[in-house]
Scaffold this motif. Sequence first.
Motif, PDB file in Angstrom:
ATOM      1  N   GLU A 104       0.833  -1.211   0.000  1.00 27.49           N
ATOM      2  CA  GLU A 104       0.000   0.000   0.000  1.00 27.49           C
ATOM      3  C   GLU A 104       0.862   1.253   0.000  1.00 27.49           C
ATOM      4  O   GLU A 104       0.564   2.241  -0.687  1.00 27.49           O
ATOM      5  N   SER A 105       1.954   1.214   0.770  1.00 24.73           N
ATOM      6  CA  SER A 105       2.860   2.361   0.842  1.00 24.73           C
ATOM      7  C   SER A 105       3.541   2.631  -0.495  1.00 24.73           C
ATOM      8  O   SER A 105       3.565   3.770  -0.978  1.00 24.73           O
ATOM      9  N   ILE A 106       4.091   1.587  -1.110  1.00 28.37           N
ATOM     10  CA  ILE A 106       4.767   1.759  -2.396  1.00 28.37           C
ATOM     11  C   ILE A 106       3.764   2.176  -3.469  1.00 28.37           C
ATOM     12  O   ILE A 106       4.059   3.026  -4.318  1.00 28.37           O
ATOM     13  N   SER A 107       2.567   1.601  -3.423  1.00 28.67           N
ATOM     14  CA  SER A 107       1.535   1.974  -4.382  1.00 28.67           C
ATOM     15  C   SER A 107       1.188   3.455  -4.270  1.00 28.67           C
ATOM     16  O   SER A 107       0.988   4.140  -5.277  1.00 28.67           O
ATOM     17  N   GLY A 108       1.142   3.949  -3.031  1.00 27.96           N
ATOM     18  CA  GLY A 108       0.855   5.363  -2.830  1.00 27.96           C
ATOM     19  C   GLY A 108       1.989   6.256  -3.294  1.00 27.96           C
ATOM     20  O   GLY A 108       1.787   7.210  -4.058  1.00 27.96           O
ATOM     21  N   LEU A 109       3.189   5.959  -2.864  1.00 26.03           N
ATOM     22  CA  LEU A 109       4.348   6.809  -3.178  1.00 26.03           C
ATOM     23  C   LEU A 109       4.680   6.819  -4.666  1.00 26.03           C
ATOM     24  O   LEU A 109       5.163   7.825  -5.183  1.00 26.03           O
ATOM     25  N   THR A 110       4.424   5.702  -5.346  1.00 27.51           N
ATOM     26  CA  THR A 110       4.695   5.651  -6.785  1.00 27.51           C
ATOM     27  C   THR A 110       3.492   6.140  -7.592  1.00 27.51           C
ATOM     28  O   THR A 110       3.512   6.107  -8.820  1.00 27.51           O
ATOM     29  N   THR A 111       2.441   6.584  -6.899  1.00 26.72           N
ATOM     30  CA  THR A 111       1.179   7.056  -7.496  1.00 26.72           C
ATOM     31  C   THR A 111       0.532   5.995  -8.382  1.00 26.72           C
ATOM     32  O   THR A 111      -0.082   6.318  -9.383  1.00 26.72           O
ATOM     33  N   THR A 112       0.676   4.731  -7.977  1.00 24.95           N
ATOM     34  CA  THR A 112       0.061   3.647  -8.741  1.00 24.95           C
ATOM     35  C   THR A 112      -1.429   3.552  -8.438  1.00 24.95           C
ATOM     36  O   THR A 112      -2.256   3.488  -9.345  1.00 24.95           O
ATOM     37  N   GLY A 113      -1.773   3.525  -7.156  1.00 26.30           N
ATOM     38  CA  GLY A 113      -3.192   3.477  -6.797  1.00 26.30           C
ATOM     39  C   GLY A 113      -3.763   2.088  -6.671  1.00 26.30           C
ATOM     40  O   GLY A 113      -4.971   1.920  -6.484  1.00 26.30           O
ATOM     41  N   ALA A 114      -2.921   1.055  -6.787  1.00 23.76           N
ATOM     42  CA  ALA A 114      -3.381  -0.321  -6.537  1.00 23.76           C
ATOM     43  C   ALA A 114      -3.517  -0.492  -5.028  1.00 23.76           C
ATOM     44  O   ALA A 114      -2.610  -0.131  -4.279  1.00 23.76           O
ATOM     45  N   THR A 115      -4.621  -1.035  -4.575  1.00 25.61           N
ATOM     46  CA  THR A 115      -4.833  -1.120  -3.129  1.00 25.61           C
ATOM     47  C   THR A 115      -5.128  -2.542  -2.677  1.00 25.61           C
ATOM     48  O   THR A 115      -5.682  -3.351  -3.441  1.00 25.61           O
ATOM     49  N   VAL A 116      -4.719  -2.839  -1.455  1.00 31.79           N
ATOM     50  CA  VAL A 116      -5.047  -4.127  -0.835  1.00 31.79           C
ATOM     51  C   VAL A 116      -5.982  -3.922   0.349  1.00 31.79           C
ATOM     52  O   VAL A 116      -6.316  -4.868   1.054  1.00 31.79           O
ATOM     53  N   ILE A 117      -6.404  -2.673   0.577  1.00 33.82           N
ATOM     54  CA  ILE A 117      -7.269  -2.350   1.713  1.00 33.82           C
ATOM     55  C   ILE A 117      -8.729  -2.306   1.253  1.00 33.82           C
ATOM     56  O   ILE A 117      -9.076  -1.584   0.320  1.00 33.82           O
ATOM     57  N   ILE A 118      -9.565  -3.066   1.920  1.00 43.82           N
ATOM     58  CA  ILE A 118     -10.998  -3.119   1.625  1.00 43.82           C
ATOM     59  C   ILE A 118     -11.751  -2.443   2.779  1.00 43.82           C
ATOM     60  O   ILE A 118     -11.358  -2.560   3.929  1.00 43.82           O
ATOM     61  N   GLY A 439      -6.675  -3.171 -12.499  1.00 42.26           N
ATOM     62  CA  GLY A 439      -6.396  -4.054 -13.624  1.00 42.26           C
ATOM     63  C   GLY A 439      -7.656  -4.776 -14.058  1.00 42.26           C
ATOM     64  O   GLY A 439      -8.765  -4.248 -13.942  1.00 42.26           O
ATOM     65  N   LEU A 440      -7.501  -6.002 -14.543  1.00 39.56           N
ATOM     66  CA  LEU A 440      -8.626  -6.798 -15.030  1.00 39.56           C
ATOM     67  C   LEU A 440      -8.739  -8.081 -14.204  1.00 39.56           C
ATOM     68  O   LEU A 440      -7.835  -8.408 -13.427  1.00 39.56           O
ATOM     69  N   ALA A 441      -9.831  -8.780 -14.391  1.00 33.28           N
ATOM     70  CA  ALA A 441     -10.081 -10.063 -13.713  1.00 33.28           C
ATOM     71  C   ALA A 441      -9.962  -9.900 -12.191  1.00 33.28           C
ATOM     72  O   ALA A 441     -10.611  -9.027 -11.615  1.00 33.28           O
ATOM     73  N   ARG A 442      -9.088 -10.653 -11.534  1.00 31.07           N
ATOM     74  CA  ARG A 442      -9.024 -10.644 -10.071  1.00 31.07           C
ATOM     75  C   ARG A 442      -8.502  -9.339  -9.492  1.00 31.07           C
ATOM     76  O   ARG A 442      -8.754  -9.032  -8.313  1.00 31.07           O
ATOM     77  N   VAL A 443      -7.746  -8.568 -10.282  1.00 34.41           N
ATOM     78  CA  VAL A 443      -7.202  -7.309  -9.765  1.00 34.41           C
ATOM     79  C   VAL A 443      -7.997  -6.106 -10.268  1.00 34.41           C
ATOM     80  O   VAL A 443      -7.526  -4.979 -10.241  1.00 34.41           O
ATOM     81  N   GLY A 444      -9.224  -6.343 -10.741  1.00 40.24           N
ATOM     82  CA  GLY A 444     -10.087  -5.233 -11.131  1.00 40.24           C
ATOM     83  C   GLY A 444     -10.495  -4.388  -9.935  1.00 40.24           C
ATOM     84  O   GLY A 444     -10.218  -3.187  -9.884  1.00 40.24           O
ATOM     85  N   PRO A 445     -11.131  -4.973  -8.921  1.00 39.73           N
ATOM     86  CA  PRO A 445     -11.563  -4.183  -7.756  1.00 39.73           C
ATOM     87  C   PRO A 445     -10.444  -3.874  -6.761  1.00 39.73           C
ATOM     88  O   PRO A 445     -10.385  -2.792  -6.201  1.00 39.73           O
ATOM     89  N   HIS A 446      -9.555  -4.848  -6.513  1.00 35.60           N
ATOM     90  CA  HIS A 446      -8.459  -4.652  -5.547  1.00 35.60           C
ATOM     91  C   HIS A 446      -7.428  -5.776  -5.706  1.00 35.60           C
ATOM     92  O   HIS A 446      -7.633  -6.716  -6.482  1.00 35.60           O
ATOM     93  N   TYR A 447      -6.331  -5.671  -4.932  1.00 36.81           N
ATOM     94  CA  TYR A 447      -5.234  -6.646  -5.019  1.00 36.81           C
ATOM     95  C   TYR A 447      -5.129  -7.493  -3.747  1.00 36.81           C
ATOM     96  O   TYR A 447      -4.155  -8.215  -3.562  1.00 36.81           O
ATOM     97  N   ALA A 448      -6.119  -7.398  -2.885  1.00 44.17           N
ATOM     98  CA  ALA A 448      -6.041  -8.066  -1.581  1.00 44.17           C
ATOM     99  C   ALA A 448      -5.971  -9.583  -1.690  1.00 44.17           C
ATOM    100  O   ALA A 448      -5.401 -10.242  -0.809  1.00 44.17           O
ATOM    101  N   ASP A 449      -6.540 -10.151  -2.752  1.00 48.00           N
ATOM    102  CA  ASP A 449      -6.621 -11.613  -2.853  1.00 48.00           C
ATOM    103  C   ASP A 449      -5.352 -12.265  -3.417  1.00 48.00           C
ATOM    104  O   ASP A 449      -5.262 -13.487  -3.477  1.00 48.00           O
ATOM    105  N   LEU A 450      -4.380 -11.467  -3.832  1.00 49.93           N
ATOM    106  CA  LEU A 450      -3.158 -12.035  -4.397  1.00 49.93           C
ATOM    107  C   LEU A 450      -2.281 -12.619  -3.296  1.00 49.93           C
ATOM    108  O   LEU A 450      -2.321 -12.184  -2.137  1.00 49.93           O
TER     109      LEU A 450
END
Length: 483
Positions: A104-118, A439-450
């Motif tokens: 979550e920290s790297i996603s924020g700092l790199t301005t990616t916006g991928a989240t694992v927080i639901i 992204g698409l498929a499993r990472v469409g809504p969030h990345y928590a399930d990876l």
Amino acid sequence: MKFDAVQKVLGLLLAIFSFSMLTPVVVSLIYDEGGAGPFLAAFTLIFGLGLLILLPVARSREVLRVRDGFLVVVLFWTVLGPAGALPFWLAPNPNVSMTDAVFESISGLTTTGATVIIGLDHLPKSILFYRQQLQWLGGMGIIVLAVAVLPMLGVGGMQLFRAEMPGPMKDSKLTPRITETAKALWYIYLWMTIVCALAYWWAGMTVFDAVGHAFSTVAIGGFSTHDQSIGYFDSTAIELIAVTFMVLAGMSFTLHFMVVRRQDPRIYFQDSEFRLYLLVLVTVIAITTLALYESRTYTTWWEAFTKGLFQAVSISTTTGFATAEFYAWPPFLQILLLLASFIGGCAGSTGGGIKVIRFLLLIKQGVREIGRLIHPNAQIPVRIGGKTVNHRVVDAVWGFFSLYVASFILMYLMLAATGLDLVTAFSAVAACINNLGPGLARVGPHYADLNDTAKWILCFAMLLGRLEIFTLLVLLSPAFWQR
């Protein structure tokens, strides 16, 4: 290698970054949440680490060289991920693992916006503000901000600026002094954020949401304070404001500076990169709108246009905001939008992707090669804006593109090896290396399930994209470490 200079700058930058932990403390006090503890603990630990690194070399007078600048940038961003993760890990809500906190920290700092927080709507305001703040600080680059401060502390900043700023045209300075250049960029960045926040507030957001979304909009980040992102507000006015500022933030900030200094908006349309950027956006918007209506995803032209406009701009600029679940749209549109993120924003913007200027140079180089086949002995230069581009710049663009493709394929295979399906793996790497987020498929809504392995691979992809391949991979070259 001037290791004392590298150590000194790294310590200074960490000490400076630690103070960013204090603003969420103020937010927690304003909203009477009692959640200041994790941020105060993080401040103490990071500031202490910064001093621990700095003090042994505080009297050093060694000057940074270009190679040292690359090392500082990579070390700082590598250390910053775990440092920025401390509040997420220490806070009782969200209750996340260290892997998720670092992601979550790297996603924020790199301005990616991928989240694992639901469950964003149920998080403390201090945590929500901190997520948005991380993106804002990472947007223009914390190091570029520090460049304006370090000269006062006796440390030169040009080497950091060259290593940190995105795009192939890094050596062009807006002002004679690098400190003034960094300040000029940040003044524009700051004013754009303020105007964006006021516009959101005027359109109906609360002050908290307006400031938080202004942070992530101007940073092209995509984090939101709500699970439904911008769609939570269900407001056409808010969506149009977001679209406007996403387009502006995806443009070169050096171009904004020139327009402001000369007070001549025509400068925008004299820029070849901006014209291609605008053409790509308009084309993707038109195709998306038409496809949404023809596929009956939306039954009216207006709804197809508003949904298509927002998602096309958000994904093409690599922001990652959403007002609809684009990963549930017809497959053609899913792939079109994901591929648009590969182009990304302009060089010198807060956007991700390969950058428009590189695609423009690749197109012109391709046209030149066709011309050479017809006229083998002709000298056909590559021109941008009427000026001949140095062949070394063209070579660098080809080198960047080849490394980008090779890195993408390698990480794609690695993700597939962890057990992810091919669509999820492909889109996850694309979304992270382009600093897009969703992204698409499993990472469409969030990345928590990876799984954790996949998350660490994607952390590397985010850093690789943020530091534009060369800055990170140059450290892996044996020649870099030779005297």
